[in-house]
Design a protein around this motif. Structure first.
Motif, PDB file in Angstrom:
ATOM      1  N   ASP A 192       0.468  -1.386  -0.061  1.00 30.31           N
ATOM      2  CA  ASP A 192      -0.160  -0.189   0.107  1.00 30.31           C
ATOM      3  C   ASP A 192       0.687   1.107   0.213  1.00 30.31           C
ATOM      4  O   ASP A 192       1.692   1.903   0.868  1.00 30.31           O
ATOM      5  N   GLY A 193       0.985   1.716  -1.334  1.00 29.13           N
ATOM      6  CA  GLY A 193       1.900   3.377  -1.357  1.00 29.13           C
ATOM      7  C   GLY A 193       2.908   2.981  -2.073  1.00 29.13           C
ATOM      8  O   GLY A 193       3.419   3.229  -3.181  1.00 29.13           O
ATOM      9  N   PRO A 194       4.188   1.791  -1.059  1.00 27.19           N
ATOM     10  CA  PRO A 194       5.452   1.936  -1.876  1.00 27.19           C
ATOM     11  C   PRO A 194       5.165   1.148  -2.989  1.00 27.19           C
ATOM     12  O   PRO A 194       5.736   1.902  -4.254  1.00 27.19           O
ATOM     13  N   LEU A 195       4.325   0.101  -3.673  1.00 29.18           N
ATOM     14  CA  LEU A 195       4.393  -0.219  -4.451  1.00 29.18           C
ATOM     15  C   LEU A 195       4.219   0.299  -5.806  1.00 29.18           C
ATOM     16  O   LEU A 195       4.330   0.450  -7.317  1.00 29.18           O
ATOM     17  N   GLY A 196       3.453   1.772  -5.073  1.00 31.30           N
ATOM     18  CA  GLY A 196       3.666   2.796  -6.691  1.00 31.30           C
ATOM     19  C   GLY A 196       4.617   3.157  -6.685  1.00 31.30           C
ATOM     20  O   GLY A 196       5.311   4.061  -7.703  1.00 31.30           O
TER      21      GLY A 196
END
Length: 395
Positions: free
Chosen positions: A85-89
């Protein structure tokens, strides 16, 4: 550098050895470590990094200083949250730019990789804090009044991170955001293909319920003589669950503060935070009204008091149909779905920036938990999709 290598490096930062989860509140040591990792990656690629007063970052690829296409997400997390959640982007954005550069693609407009602060609001209680301040939705003076759970003010946290609180305010970064595309792990079970495109973000809000009562001895106070706010809260939590089910909506009491918080004392006050979400504004408002009504009636029977305070309310976000359909075409008919989760993309869309979102499949539907997960093949499909979208939008 491959996505797999980038992911292994980033996901090693701040992982709990006990739970496998992450706690990266805004400007905390673990969040700062992840931010420094991001800056190191940008420096290694020769990207030009711009920042604003609250710490939002955009790293630019391309010589022009005009408006460009920005992608990215956030590096902070909820308390004991998942890796994706977040870091993947953010990691996918770095990998997509690497791929485009390896292909010899020359962007016609700059491509930016963004890392926006305190998206979850886990530390200071305000979701999308960095993007709200950047867009001017949350005035600087109100933002600087925020305190975390141990009483540290936002200004103090910024100073400790090397930022000047006097510089907090609407961000010049937004002037260069011609288009924003956020890739994110899908946080439910709505996506069955590897990659999808968002249609909308449900309206949602956080509401503080303060139940007041009378502290008293747990052993000597007769049950009929009590004014117990915990009882009122408990019945309100059950009411919220029922009303959300009836409305096809979502209602969650996930945070609680009790005073004096003693095992052998009837509480004097219970403060509970309601997270409420629905597919449309009318349903959300009706849900909140129904919960409040039942809580008020229960408080009258229990001899307690109730005060309901909205802390943040976000309207429905319908992403521009033209941009959404363009992404669907680029991705050969990728499925389109709404989301009940809030994102910086929603704030930027409301600010008038053409905005879209890509989702990567979540096979378990679990999020905001150490069990949050995405298959590596789906993550790689997400990088390919993001690269294709950036190539189309920046050509």
């Amino acid at each position: 550098m491959s996505f797999e290598s980038l992911w292994a490096d980033e996901s090693a930062i701040g992982r709990s050895p006990d739970t496998g989860g992450y706690t990266r509140g805004g400007w905390s040591p673990t969040e700062r470590e992840a931010t420094h990792w991001f800056l190191d990656q940008c420096a290694a690629r020769g990207l030009t990094v711009e920042s604003d007063g609250i710490g939002n970052l955009i790293a630019w690829w391309g010589a022009s200083d005009g408006p460009g296409v920005v992608t990215g997400s956030h590096l902070d997390s909820v308390i004991d949250g998942g890796a994706f959640d977040g870091p993947l982007g953010v990691v996918s954005a770095l990998a997509a730019v690497d791929q485009l550069r390896a292909e010899g693609f020359e962007p016609g407009v700059p491509i930016g990789i963004g890392a926006f602060v305190e998206e979850e609001g886990a530390r200071f209680g305000m979701p999308c804090l960095g993007s709200r301040v950047a867009a001017g939705v949350l005035p600087a003076e109100k933002a600087l009044q925020l305190k975390d759970r141990v009483g540290v003010g936002l200004g103090e946290a910024l100073e400790k991170a090397g930022l000047d609180p006097a510089a907090v305010g609407p961000s010049p970064l937004l002037r260069r955001m011609g288009t924003f595309v956020e890739l994110h792990v899908e946080q439910g079970r709505g996506l069955t293909a590897p990659v999808g495109v968002a249609s909308s973000i449900w309206p949602h809000g956080r509401f503080r319920f303060t139940f007041g009562g009378e502290a008293n001895h747990a052993g000597t106070t007769l049950m009929e003589d009590r004014h117990d706010p915990m009882l009122t809260y408990a019945m309100t939590a059950l009411a919220a669950n029922k009303q959300a089910r009836l409305a096809g909506a979502r209602a969650t009491f996930g945070r609680l503060s009790v005073e004096p918080n003693g095992t052998n004392a009837v509480p004097s006050q219970v403060t509970a935070w309601l997270d409420a979400r629905a597919a449309d504004t009318a349903t959300l408002e009706s849900l909140l009204a129904a919960i409040t009504k039942q809580a008020t009636e229960r408080a009258e029977r229990d001899g307690t008091t109730l005060e309901v305070t909205p802390e943040s309310v976000s309207p429905i976000v319908d992403f521009p149909a033209g941009l959404r359909d363009r992404l669907v075409n680029v991705l050969d008919g990728a499925p389109v779905l709404p989301t009940g989760a809030g994102h910086d993309a929603g704030v930027f869309s409301d600010a008038g920036i053409p905005t879209a979102m890509l989702f990567v499949r979540n096979p378990t539907g679990i999020s905001h938990s150490p069990a949050e997960y995405a298959e590596m093949d789906d993550c790689l499909a997400g990088v390919e999709a993001l690269a294709a979208v950036l190539k189309d939008l920046a050509k």
